[in-house]
Design an enzyme around this catalytic site. Structure first.
Site, PDB file in Angstrom:
ATOM      1  N   ASP A 115      -7.040   1.410  -2.343  1.00 43.65           N
ATOM      2  CA  ASP A 115      -6.852   1.592  -0.954  1.00 43.65           C
ATOM      3  C   ASP A 115      -6.748   0.498   0.005  1.00 43.65           C
ATOM      4  O   ASP A 115      -7.219  -0.637  -0.396  1.00 43.65           O
ATOM      5  CB  ASP A 115      -7.676   2.609  -0.461  1.00 43.65           C
ATOM      6  CG  ASP A 115      -7.555   3.602   0.479  1.00 43.65           C
ATOM      7  OD1 ASP A 115      -6.072   3.594   0.904  1.00 43.65           O
ATOM      8  OD2 ASP A 115      -8.205   4.097   1.318  1.00 43.65           O
ATOM      9  N   GLU A 123      -2.885  -2.981   2.454  1.00 48.68           N
ATOM     10  CA  GLU A 123      -1.731  -3.557   3.063  1.00 48.68           C
ATOM     11  C   GLU A 123      -1.709  -4.983   3.336  1.00 48.68           C
ATOM     12  O   GLU A 123      -0.511  -5.493   3.330  1.00 48.68           O
ATOM     13  CB  GLU A 123      -1.380  -2.722   4.171  1.00 48.68           C
ATOM     14  CG  GLU A 123      -1.084  -1.260   4.032  1.00 48.68           C
ATOM     15  CD  GLU A 123      -2.384  -0.381   3.547  1.00 48.68           C
ATOM     16  OE1 GLU A 123      -2.074   0.433   3.055  1.00 48.68           O
ATOM     17  OE2 GLU A 123      -3.587  -0.679   4.176  1.00 48.68           O
ATOM     18  N   ASP A 172      -2.524   8.253   4.915  1.00 46.41           N
ATOM     19  CA  ASP A 172      -3.272   9.277   5.698  1.00 46.41           C
ATOM     20  C   ASP A 172      -2.560  10.095   6.714  1.00 46.41           C
ATOM     21  O   ASP A 172      -2.548  10.202   7.934  1.00 46.41           O
ATOM     22  CB  ASP A 172      -4.588   8.443   6.726  1.00 46.41           C
ATOM     23  CG  ASP A 172      -5.361   7.544   5.582  1.00 46.41           C
ATOM     24  OD1 ASP A 172      -5.418   7.963   4.719  1.00 46.41           O
ATOM     25  OD2 ASP A 172      -5.825   6.690   6.252  1.00 46.41           O
TER      26      ASP A 172
END
Length: 798
Positions: free
Chosen positions: A405, A408, A483
């Protein structure tokens, strides 16, 4: 003495006339008078690569996106020079290169223009960073539609939209918000029933304008790098998607348990709560294969550590969960806490594995542990080190899978939400800044994770999940849409985004069922489960501070609905597993939007809700509250309503009843759907009979069932079972032929064939040319027969 400090020229630059040409086998090089080189490479008869260099120099040819296993090869290849153009001809395409402007026109052999440059390639020098902003503009054909582009949270058809690619943490994003977590610069164009695809393999921030600024122009550009794109011709959309997926790669088969139902929350802790969660699933007989541990299992959010107060003996806990059929999945983030007493931090500092800023200091950013440094996953040595960090987790403690997670990479409390652009990266020996490496950072992190998991769960198969991705990430990982929010709008978005991801080469995808942020009511949760069980990756995940989101968190009616649909998913696991095998083997998307299924029908070009699950099941979720049904488009052909076996004729929109416990499902006539009995987890039961749901059709239809050991690698050595069924239905007979390949021996010896829509009463059954007494093959009813699994041909007569 300086008398003129103004730049000579600012603005777009263009190639001028071609002054030289040469051919090197499958490569054609054209050079303009002002130093632009166009290189066209013929990869296949219908797949081409276009590269443009300025100032007579190409950059080193390196890509993270392209699979080493991508197929190459073509038939006849010719080139000719005419007065005003060059013409390259393959067995499928004609490529015209204009001598004066270097513009491209691609057509088929009948002269139909498939894709054509408007201005074509142009560029603008970037005086701030160096290099160029590279641009391409194409003519938008009449009534042209556009699809693909990864996880964009917008209408399936991108006509009239402008999007950009920059992997970004977007908590509680909204409809049409852009960019999101993934950068997949691939789109499919469709006009006059001709489909083509363009993959712009450029990892800088890129932009796509699909006739938004000018209704007759489609363009794409990037903040740096090369104009380097691949062109794929169909004319079928299926061929375009498969060609792109072949180029960027497909995953190996995951373990079947990874396709079961998964339960997650931010966060389940301490151990007693995790054990209670597991016990509740088994008590209520709701199937589940995996439980997730979010960041709170760690010691102060330090990756590869455990909070011993919350989880005093993780090895024992995970072993006990495994005995009850639960796999444990843990989260690992990229940010490594700056802590001189933390062993992961120490190792990375000693080996100089962290990213640095332009002037030398380590890149620093705040994430969950506080101030962190970030490994440079574009360095192969760092990836190898990172992979080894998983040894204890997987080999010694018994973790089954890992979830990457925040990759990015996400950085908190800065406006850009990510690393500074001057951050330096190795880029596998091609040093660059974060401008170029940002979009592949998450991909290279999960690549390293995948390599470590694969090594240390062997001889089992790895299962890895990532949030951030670039084209080709599907080779290493599954993913989800990030999300999202517990709203009806996000239920619609989940449907659109997962379909789009499947069209973009990354099929092992799902959403946070029920929404990550905020709290769904029971009706929304039930409707989302109904959709989510038909997504390749099926997981409930939520932010715990918004409330509970387990299947039993609402009233008993909702719990019963949730159980019903999770059980349906487990029944359909052999069908889903076959879908994944086709995706892995042939690059076939696991979910097919209606436009992919029937591009000739223009009514499908703007449909968002309906999709084909695999080859034969039509799904259309209910996406509004208080609905007793909905209008939906049934594709052309005949379809059985799954719930009552009524047959409907498609090619039109119609009302379908769907109370709170029903999602509209239809089965294509002629389909043979394999089903398991309901299990509480994959492998709980020994399958003693395989159900085949056979939907009668006047005419022929083919179906496939792929099986293996559901884990491990023996299937690569021929230890698999591939059954191809051909149905031929007539007014008074039904013939089913079976063609089998592979050496795998299934646990069952017989099929239970459930016949739907049979237009006659069964009078006789022949198996491999021998008539079988009806009392031996019809134990339960007129339209159910049981026969040996190894038949070659069954003839059922009326």
């Amino acid at each position: 003495m300086i008398t003129n400090t103004e730049l000579e020229y600012k603005g777009n630059l263009y190639p001028n006339q071609i002054i030289s040409f040469n051919q090197d086998v499958d490569k054609f090089n054209f050079t303009s008078e002002n130093g632009v080189i166009l290189q066209i490479t013929v990869l296949r008869n219908s797949a081409l690569r276009f590269r443009y260099a300025t100032e007579n120099v190409f950059e080193p040819d390196f890509s993270y996106a392209i699979s080493e296993d991508a197929s190459r090869g073509y038939g006849d290849l010719e080139v000719s020079e005419e007065e005003s153009y060059y013409l390259i001809t393959t067995t499928k395409l004609k490529v015209l290169v204009d001598k004066l402007t270097m513009r491209i026109q691609i057509s088929d052999h009948e002269g139909n223009i498939i894709n054509e440059d408007e201005i074509g390639f142009h560029w603008e020098e970037n005086y701030e960073y160096g290099g160029n902003t590279v641009k391409m503009s194409k003519i938008t054909q009449n009534a042209e539609s556009y699809f693909g582009m990864g996880d964009k949270a917008t209408h399936s058809n991108l006509k009239g939209k402008r999007v950009n690619n920059w992997c970004m943490d977007q908590y509680a994003y909204g409809k049409d918000q852009d960019p999101l977590y993934k950068a997949i610069p691939f789109y499919i164009g469709l006009h006059k029933n001709q489909a083509y695809g363009i993959f712009f393999d450029n990892t800088f921030r890129s932009y796509f304008d699909f006739a938004h600024e000018r209704r007759n122009v489609t363009s794409f550009w990037a903040d740096g790098g090369e104009m380097n794109y691949y062109f794929f011709y169909g004319p079928e959309m299926s061929k375009v998607v498969k060609a792109y997926t072949n180029l960027t790669g497909t995953p190996e088969l995951p373990p079947m348990w990874a396709m079961g139902y998964h339960q997650s929350k931010w966060s389940y802790f301490p151990e007693s709560n995790v054990k209670a969660l597991a016990a509740k699933f088994r008590e209520l007989r709701i199937p589940c294969d995996a439980l997730y541990l979010d960041i709170d299992y760690m010691d102060g959010f330090r990756c590869f550590t455990w909070d011993k107060k919350k989880f005093p003996d993780p090895k024992r806990m995970m072993a006990e969960l495994n005995e009850d059929g639960f796999k444990t999945v843990v989260m690992i983030d990229p940010g490594i806490k700056i802590d001189k007493d933390y062993w992961v931090y120490q190792e990375a500092m000693e080996e100089d594995y962290f990213c640095k800023r332009g002037d030398g200091p380590y890149m620093k950013g705040k994430v969950w542990p506080g101030e962190c440094h970030f490994p440079d996953f574009t360095n192969p040595e760092v990836r190898e080190w990172w992979a080894e960090l998983y040894k204890e987790f997987m080999s010694e403690l018994g973790v089954h899978a890992v979830w990457n997670d925040m990759n990015e990479p996400a950085v908190m409390e800065v406006p850009t939400k990510t690393a500074p652009l001057d951050t330096r990266h190795n880029y596998d020996g091609h040093p660059c800044t974060h401008r170029k490496a940002h979009n592949i950072y998450g991909m290279q992190m999960v690549r390293a994770t995948y390599e470590g998991i694969k090594k240390y769960v062997y001889p089992k198969r790895p299962f890895v999940i990532t949030r951030a991705a670039y084209a080709g990430t599907q080779r290493y990982s599954s993913t989800w849409t990030g999300d999202n929010v517990a709203t009806w709008e996000h239920l619609w978005l989940a449907n659109v985004q997962v379909q789009r991801m499947c069209m973009s080469g990354m099929s092992f995808v799902g959403s946070d069922i029920g929404g990550f942020a905020e709290q769904p009511n029971g009706e929304l949760f039930a409707r989302w489960i109904q959709l989510g069980v038909f997504h390749p990756f099926c997981r409930v995940h939520s932010s715990g501070d918004h409330g509970d989101q387990e299947p039993w968190s609402f009233d008993t009616d909702v719990t019963d609905i949730v159980r019903k649909y999770i059980e349906l998913r487990y029944q359909l696991l052999p069908y889903l597993y076959t879908m994944f095998w086709k995706y892995s083997k042939f690059g076939e998307p696991m979910l097919k939007p209606l436009v992919y299924f029937d591009q000739e029908d223009t009514q499908t070009h703007f449909r968002t809700d309906e999709f084909i699950f695999g080859d034969h099941i039509l799904v259309c979720p209910v996406q509004e509250p208080n609905a007793q049904g909905r209008r939906m488009y049934i594709p052309r052909g005949k379809w059985y309503n799954y719930w009552d076996d009524n047959i409907v004729t498609g090619g039109k929109e119609q009302w379908v009843e769907a109370d709170i416990d029903v999602i509209p499902l239809f089965i294509k006539e002629g389909a043979i759907i394999p089903k398991f009995p309901v299990q509480q987890y994959v492998g709980e039961l020994v399958i003693e009979k395989l159900d085949l749901e056979v939907y009668f059709k006047l005419g022929t239809e083919s179906s496939t069932v792929y099986e293996d050991a559901q884990d491990g690698y023996d299937y690569n050595k021929g230890d698999f079972s591939l059954r191809s069924f051909k149905m031929n239905g007539k007014e008074n007979s039904l013939v089913i032929q079976q063609f089998k390949d592979g050496a795998f021996m299934t646990s069952y010896d017989s099929f239970r064939i459930n016949l739907h829509g049979l237009p006659f009463a069964i009078e006789s059954v022949e198996v491999d040319n021998e008539e079988v007494p009806l009392n031996e093959v019809k134990p339960n009813g007129n339209d159910v027969i049981e026969i040996c699994k190894d038949f070659t041909q069954v003839i059922i007569k009326g």
